[in-house]
Write a protein that holds these residues in place. Structure first.
Motif, PDB file in Angstrom:
ATOM      1  N   ALA A  33      26.947  29.067 -33.135  1.00 17.29           N
ATOM      2  CA  ALA A  33      26.426  28.841 -33.849  1.00 17.29           C
ATOM      3  C   ALA A  33      25.868  27.413 -34.911  1.00 17.29           C
ATOM      4  O   ALA A  33      24.719  27.146 -35.587  1.00 17.29           O
ATOM      5  N   LEU A  34      26.618  26.586 -34.527  1.00 12.88           N
ATOM      6  CA  LEU A  34      26.358  25.168 -34.388  1.00 12.88           C
ATOM      7  C   LEU A  34      24.339  24.942 -33.971  1.00 12.88           C
ATOM      8  O   LEU A  34      23.899  24.050 -34.669  1.00 12.88           O
ATOM      9  N   ALA A  35      24.747  25.127 -32.866  1.00  9.80           N
ATOM     10  CA  ALA A  35      22.697  25.051 -32.123  1.00  9.80           C
ATOM     11  C   ALA A  35      21.669  25.773 -33.012  1.00  9.80           C
ATOM     12  O   ALA A  35      20.925  24.941 -33.334  1.00  9.80           O
ATOM     13  N   ALA A  36      22.400  26.666 -33.183  1.00 16.57           N
ATOM     14  CA  ALA A  36      21.730  27.653 -34.287  1.00 16.57           C
ATOM     15  C   ALA A  36      20.935  26.508 -35.479  1.00 16.57           C
ATOM     16  O   ALA A  36      19.927  26.409 -35.594  1.00 16.57           O
ATOM     17  N   LEU A  37      21.676  26.817 -36.322  1.00 12.80           N
ATOM     18  CA  LEU A  37      22.274  26.016 -37.154  1.00 12.80           C
ATOM     19  C   LEU A  37      20.884  24.186 -37.218  1.00 12.80           C
ATOM     20  O   LEU A  37      20.480  24.007 -37.921  1.00 12.80           O
ATOM     21  N   ALA A  85      18.741  27.202 -24.298  1.00 20.62           N
ATOM     22  CA  ALA A  85      19.810  27.184 -23.501  1.00 20.62           C
ATOM     23  C   ALA A  85      20.546  25.529 -23.436  1.00 20.62           C
ATOM     24  O   ALA A  85      21.255  25.665 -23.860  1.00 20.62           O
ATOM     25  N   GLY A  86      19.460  24.167 -23.530  1.00 20.17           N
ATOM     26  CA  GLY A  86      19.959  23.127 -23.367  1.00 20.17           C
ATOM     27  C   GLY A  86      21.075  23.096 -24.905  1.00 20.17           C
ATOM     28  O   GLY A  86      22.142  22.324 -24.569  1.00 20.17           O
ATOM     29  N   ALA A 193      14.471  28.792 -31.569  1.00 20.75           N
ATOM     30  CA  ALA A 193      15.048  28.213 -31.243  1.00 20.75           C
ATOM     31  C   ALA A 193      16.251  28.635 -32.141  1.00 20.75           C
ATOM     32  O   ALA A 193      17.562  29.218 -31.453  1.00 20.75           O
ATOM     33  N   GLY A 194      16.017  28.004 -33.050  1.00 24.70           N
ATOM     34  CA  GLY A 194      17.261  28.491 -34.230  1.00 24.70           C
ATOM     35  C   GLY A 194      17.763  29.957 -34.665  1.00 24.70           C
ATOM     36  O   GLY A 194      18.631  31.001 -34.447  1.00 24.70           O
ATOM     37  N   ALA A 195      16.444  30.874 -34.684  1.00 29.47           N
ATOM     38  CA  ALA A 195      16.662  31.575 -34.938  1.00 29.47           C
ATOM     39  C   ALA A 195      16.922  32.900 -33.703  1.00 29.47           C
ATOM     40  O   ALA A 195      17.428  34.187 -33.961  1.00 29.47           O
ATOM     41  N   VAL A 196      16.687  32.423 -32.358  1.00 30.30           N
ATOM     42  CA  VAL A 196      17.658  33.314 -31.156  1.00 30.30           C
ATOM     43  C   VAL A 196      19.330  32.582 -30.914  1.00 30.30           C
ATOM     44  O   VAL A 196      19.783  33.974 -31.057  1.00 30.30           O
ATOM     45  N   ASN A 197      19.357  31.974 -31.424  1.00 31.75           N
ATOM     46  CA  ASN A 197      20.460  31.450 -31.317  1.00 31.75           C
ATOM     47  C   ASN A 197      22.148  31.324 -32.491  1.00 31.75           C
ATOM     48  O   ASN A 197      22.569  32.197 -32.029  1.00 31.75           O
TER      49      ASN A 197
END
Length: 350
Positions: A33-37, A85-86, A193-197
């Motif tokens: 969730a943090l990666a997405a935000l 992924a990163g 990337a945010g949407a996918v995460n």
């Protein structure tokens, strides 16, 4: 100083400073969730900037070099590795690794970026550059060994190195489209990337934070990921992938310094040993000089430029003399010698 170097330093400073702030949020927001935000904050902020800039632009500005259809495969690959992924691997690694150590481990991004650039994408290098990377690798190994657990494998360090590998692939793919608008590239990568995460987080049933914490994560993402990537793409235009990665290697030192001041981490002897090794490697890169007779093949492209020795072309429109400006232009074949790096005009073989 070369503008590309300044852009690389700016990319390093903004990204490096974001690591300890992300570390503060790891304990309160699930890694996915943090990666997405972080990336949504980056993408939303940059696309708003892109839109406002487009509305305020006048016809005489020349606009920007927008992405073309042929750029999309490279952009998709960069989003997959660097935007999805990163960040997830980094957040997982931060959850079990001290922020100061994590910051120095992030030096591996520059190493892996350069190795891919040299041996996969065939960017030139010499012994001085190679020795510098060996010193940075040695520093990373010292750091990983120091923070290993009593029994088992240092999963935190491995996750962070895995994130660096993903970003190394991302950097080399982004180089292919670096002549295009940096804000547009970074904004699209952030949103996608945010949407996918975010989709992954929701599918896993991960609880999302409240508005306040989500906004804070988005702000960290805009400053530490979005602005950093804009500066990084600008540096890629002028320095090439491996050199940009080398200058970007100061990012972990920025992050480590902020971590020590803000989080109260207590580094051991390995931290300082790794810092000396990595610092020596970076110094070798900063003091490199590359010059030889080289041939420019004929080519046509569009990017922001001034009428320097590589841009002595005519215009097929009424030009008001404003520089820099953007328009499609053609380079004729030329042979000459001067100090250079593998920027968008010097991607020749040796």
């Amino acid at each position: 100083m070369n503008a590309g170097v300044l852009h690389a330093f700016a990319a390093a400073a903004t990204f490096g400073a974001s690591t300890p702030f992300a570390k503060l949020l790891v304990g309160e927001i699930a890694p996915v969730a943090l990666a997405a935000l972080l990336y949504l904050g980056s993408g939303i902020g940059l696309m708003l900037w892109f839109g406002v800039r487009a509305l305020r632009a006048s016809p005489s500005d020349g606009g920007t070099a927008r992405l073309e259809r042929s750029d999309l495969p490279w952009l998709f690959g960069a989003i997959l590795f660097g935007g999805i992924a990163g960040p997830v691997l980094l957040m997982l690694g931060l959850s079990v690794t001290p922020a100061s150590s994590a910051s120095l481990l992030l030096n591996m991004e520059g190493v892996l970026t350069s190795l891919l650039a040299w041996f996969v994408f065939k960017e030139n290098f010499d012994r001085r550059i190679f020795l510098g990377m060996l010193l940075i690798i040695a520093g990373g190994l010292v750091l990983a060994w120091e923070q290993r657990p009593e029994i088992g494998i240092p999963w935190g360090a491995l996750a962070i190195v895995g994130a660096c590998l993903c970003w190394g692939i991302d950097n080399n793919l982004t180089r292919k489209i670096s002549a295009s608008d940096a804000v547009q590239i970074a904004g699209i990568k952030g949103l996608a990337a945010g949407a996918v995460n975010l989709g992954i987080a929701l599918a896993m049933g991960v609880a999302l934070p409240g508005i306040g914490k989500a906004a804070l994560a988005g702000l960290v993402g805009f400053c530490g990921y979005g602005m950093s990537l804009v500066f990084f793409v600008l540096a890629l235009q002028k320095l090439g992938t491996a050199r940009t990665g080398a200058y970007f290697s100061i990012a972990p030192f920025v992050g480590a310094a902020v971590s020590l001041l803000m989080l109260g981490d207590t580094p051991g002897a390995g931290f300082w040993t790794a810092g000396v090794l990595m610092g020596a490697g970076i110094w070798l890169h900063l003091t490199e000089r590359h010059e030889h007779v080289h041939l420019h093949e004929p080519m046509a492209h569009a990017h922001e430029h001034r009428h320097d020795e590589h841009h002595q072309h005519r215009h097929d429109f009424d030009w008001d003399g404003v520089e820099p400006h953007v328009h499609p232009h053609r380079h004729e074949a030329a042979r000459h010698s001067h100090p250079h790096v593998p920027d968008i005009h010097h991607r020749h073989s040796h």
